[in-house]
Design an enzyme around this catalytic site. Structure first.
Site, PDB file in Angstrom:
ATOM      1  N   THR A 177      36.107  32.101  38.988  1.00 14.86           N
ATOM      2  CA  THR A 177      37.146  32.723  38.168  1.00 14.86           C
ATOM      3  C   THR A 177      36.699  34.124  37.765  1.00 14.86           C
ATOM      4  O   THR A 177      35.714  34.649  38.300  1.00 14.86           O
ATOM      5  CB  THR A 177      37.556  31.792  36.998  1.00 14.86           C
TER       6      THR A 177
ATOM      7  N   SER B 143      37.572  27.605  30.047  1.00  9.01           N
ATOM      8  CA  SER B 143      38.026  26.916  31.264  1.00  9.01           C
ATOM      9  C   SER B 143      38.210  25.413  31.042  1.00  9.01           C
ATOM     10  O   SER B 143      37.339  24.723  30.512  1.00  9.01           O
ATOM     11  CB  SER B 143      37.025  27.128  32.402  1.00  9.01           C
TER      12      SER B 143
ATOM     13  N   THR C  23      44.307  50.878  34.848  1.00  9.47           N
ATOM     14  CA  THR C  23      43.511  51.688  35.765  1.00  9.47           C
ATOM     15  C   THR C  23      44.306  51.816  37.068  1.00  9.47           C
ATOM     16  O   THR C  23      44.402  50.854  37.844  1.00  9.47           O
ATOM     17  CB  THR C  23      42.150  51.005  36.037  1.00  9.47           C
TER      18      THR C  23
ATOM     19  N   LYS D 145      36.092  36.909  41.563  1.00 11.30           N
ATOM     20  CA  LYS D 145      36.896  36.461  42.716  1.00 11.30           C
ATOM     21  C   LYS D 145      36.795  37.404  43.908  1.00 11.30           C
ATOM     22  O   LYS D 145      36.973  36.991  45.048  1.00 11.30           O
ATOM     23  CB  LYS D 145      38.361  36.307  42.303  1.00 11.30           C
TER      24      LYS D 145
ATOM     25  N   SER E 296      38.788  23.531  33.740  1.00 13.67           N
ATOM     26  CA  SER E 296      38.540  22.946  35.069  1.00 13.67           C
ATOM     27  C   SER E 296      37.625  21.727  35.025  1.00 13.67           C
ATOM     28  O   SER E 296      37.925  20.728  35.690  1.00 13.67           O
ATOM     29  CB  SER E 296      37.953  23.995  36.013  1.00 13.67           C
TER      30      SER E 296
HETATM   31  P1  ATR Z   1      38.661  42.874  37.208  1.00 12.70           P
HETATM   32  O1  ATR Z   1      39.829  43.221  38.062  1.00 12.70           O
HETATM   33  O2  ATR Z   1      38.007  44.084  36.567  1.00 12.70           O
HETATM   34  O3  ATR Z   1      37.718  41.893  37.820  1.00 12.70           O
HETATM   35  P2  ATR Z   1      40.151  40.972  35.835  1.00 12.70           P
HETATM   36  O4  ATR Z   1      39.637  40.225  34.657  1.00 12.70           O
HETATM   37  O5  ATR Z   1      40.374  40.340  37.116  1.00 12.70           O
HETATM   38  O6  ATR Z   1      39.188  42.170  35.940  1.00 12.70           O
HETATM   39  O7  ATR Z   1      41.516  41.683  35.439  1.00 12.70           O
HETATM   40  C1  ATR Z   1      41.772  42.046  34.172  1.00 12.70           C
HETATM   41  C2  ATR Z   1      43.148  42.728  34.176  1.00 12.70           C
HETATM   42  O8  ATR Z   1      43.550  42.889  32.822  1.00 12.70           O
HETATM   43  C3  ATR Z   1      43.102  44.120  34.768  1.00 12.70           C
HETATM   44  O9  ATR Z   1      44.361  44.389  35.314  1.00 12.70           O
HETATM   45  C4  ATR Z   1      42.816  44.962  33.532  1.00 12.70           C
HETATM   46  O10 ATR Z   1      43.190  46.306  33.638  1.00 12.70           O
HETATM   47  P3  ATR Z   1      42.138  47.402  34.183  1.00 12.70           P
HETATM   48  O11 ATR Z   1      42.131  47.243  35.663  1.00 12.70           O
HETATM   49  O12 ATR Z   1      42.641  48.689  33.719  1.00 12.70           O
HETATM   50  O13 ATR Z   1      40.802  47.021  33.551  1.00 12.70           O
HETATM   51  C5  ATR Z   1      43.699  44.278  32.538  1.00 12.70           C
HETATM   52  N1  ATR Z   1      43.318  44.510  31.158  1.00 12.70           N
HETATM   53  C6  ATR Z   1      42.366  43.875  30.457  1.00 12.70           C
HETATM   54  N2  ATR Z   1      42.318  44.342  29.185  1.00 12.70           N
HETATM   55  C7  ATR Z   1      43.286  45.293  29.100  1.00 12.70           C
HETATM   56  C8  ATR Z   1      43.761  46.138  28.049  1.00 12.70           C
HETATM   57  N3  ATR Z   1      43.214  46.092  26.824  1.00 12.70           N
HETATM   58  N4  ATR Z   1      44.774  46.981  28.313  1.00 12.70           N
HETATM   59  C9  ATR Z   1      45.326  47.026  29.537  1.00 12.70           C
HETATM   60  N5  ATR Z   1      44.929  46.262  30.575  1.00 12.70           N
HETATM   61  C10 ATR Z   1      43.924  45.403  30.364  1.00 12.70           C
END
Ligand code: ATR
Length: 269
Positions: free
Chosen positions: A62, A14, A155, A66, A16
């Site tokens: 962050t 970060s 997901t 959030k 910030s």
């Molecule tokens: P969260 O929503 O779990 O708090 P985030 O850090 O806000 O996490 O978001 C991470 C994003 O990156 C999500 O869309 C995540 O996909 P999933 O919801 O399936 O976890 C995506 N992401 C992170 N690593 C990834 C990877 N290796 N392949 C595909 N998507 C990934």
């Protein structure tokens, strides 16, 4: 000394603290100091209590907190309510208030770098990769600008949750893409590690599309690099980061910092 904090996990990347401490100095706002802190979800109530008691003046939130911070706060401003996402916390009249400045940060960057050449986003197709904490802010922004929104997330359930908030969005299966899009936005964390690649081939898109990555550190993710080499316009998350920070700073101090070349260069040092 008034203390400010950005909380997240990880938090090392970060910028910030560097930015807000620069603005405190620049605008001669005395006795303020901004730090970063890596926390666990169980620590959120401690942070809330520190704000309530006045031990912390303001907090930025962050990834990945959030959303999880929402239920702790006394009041949510409309942007936080409608996006179910908080990135800025402050106290007013004894109440701990959560707001969202990510959406306006994105909105202002797009307006500055893209919309001058395009009147609005009506009739445009926009493809959002990822349905994590910040994606709702992007959709909330785009809603105000027009355009058809497509979203894809590894997901699927999280994309469906977003569709409950914003029924007009279209879900695309992860690994597929819409046949044609005018703007492609990466909101996933893929790219935070420089070697990360999104496993999607955009070479059949044409050269008019804009590729936007919310990541600003590293400056150029593989997603943007590949787009640039194909001849597409690219924007990284730096302007969005600067703008969201400026609005957070405004909530805390009443001063809206100017986003100029000086501060843009300062961040790169
Ligand atoms: P969260 O929503 O779990 O708090 P985030 O850090 O806000 O996490 O978001 C991470 C994003 O990156 C999500 O869309 C995540 O996909 P999933 O919801 O399936 O976890 C995506 N992401 C992170 N690593 C990834 C990877 N290796 N392949 C595909 N998507 C990934």
């Amino acid at each position: 000394m008034k203390k400010y904090l950005v909380i997240g996990k990880p938090i090392e990347h970060s910028l910030s603290p560097k930015l807000h401490n620069y603005w405190f100095k620049k605008y001669n706002i005395k006795n303020c100091f901004y730090e970063k802190k890596e926390i666990e979800e169980k620590d959120l109530p401690i942070i809330y209590n520190q704000i309530k008691k006045g031990e912390l003046e303001g907090v930025n939130v962050t990834l990945p907190f959030k959303k999880s911070v929402l239920s702790l706060l006394d009041i949510l401003e409309i942007s936080a309510k409608e996006t179910q996402s908080v990135n800025t916390i402050f106290k007013k009249d004894g109440q701990v208030i959560g707001t969202n400045t990510d959406w306006v940060g994105f909105h202002d960057s797009l307006k500055k770098f893209y919309l001058p050449t395009q009147k609005n986003l009506n009739e445009k197709n926009i493809f959002i990769l990822g349905a994590g904490g910040v994606s709702a802010s992007i959709i909330y922004s785009l809603q105000k600008l027009g355009g058809n929104i497509f979203i894809s997330n590894r997901t699927k359930k999280k994309a469906e949750d977003l569709k409950n908030l914003f029924p007009q969005i279209n879900i695309i299966i992860w690994g597929k893409k819409p046949p044609k899009c005018d703007i492609v936005i990466n909101t996933t964390s893929i790219g935070l590690n420089k070697k990360d690649r999104i496993d999607l081939d955009f070479s059949d898109y044409n050269k008019d599309e804009l590729f936007f990555d919310l990541i600003y550190n590293p400056i150029e993710t593989n997603f943007l690099r590949e787009a640039r080499l194909r001849g597409n316009q690219t924007i990284n998350g730096k302007m969005m980061f600067l703008n969201q920070a400026a609005y957070a700073f405004y909530h805390w101090t009443g001063q809206l910092p100017e986003i100029n070349n000086e501060v843009i260069r300062f961040l790169d040092l």
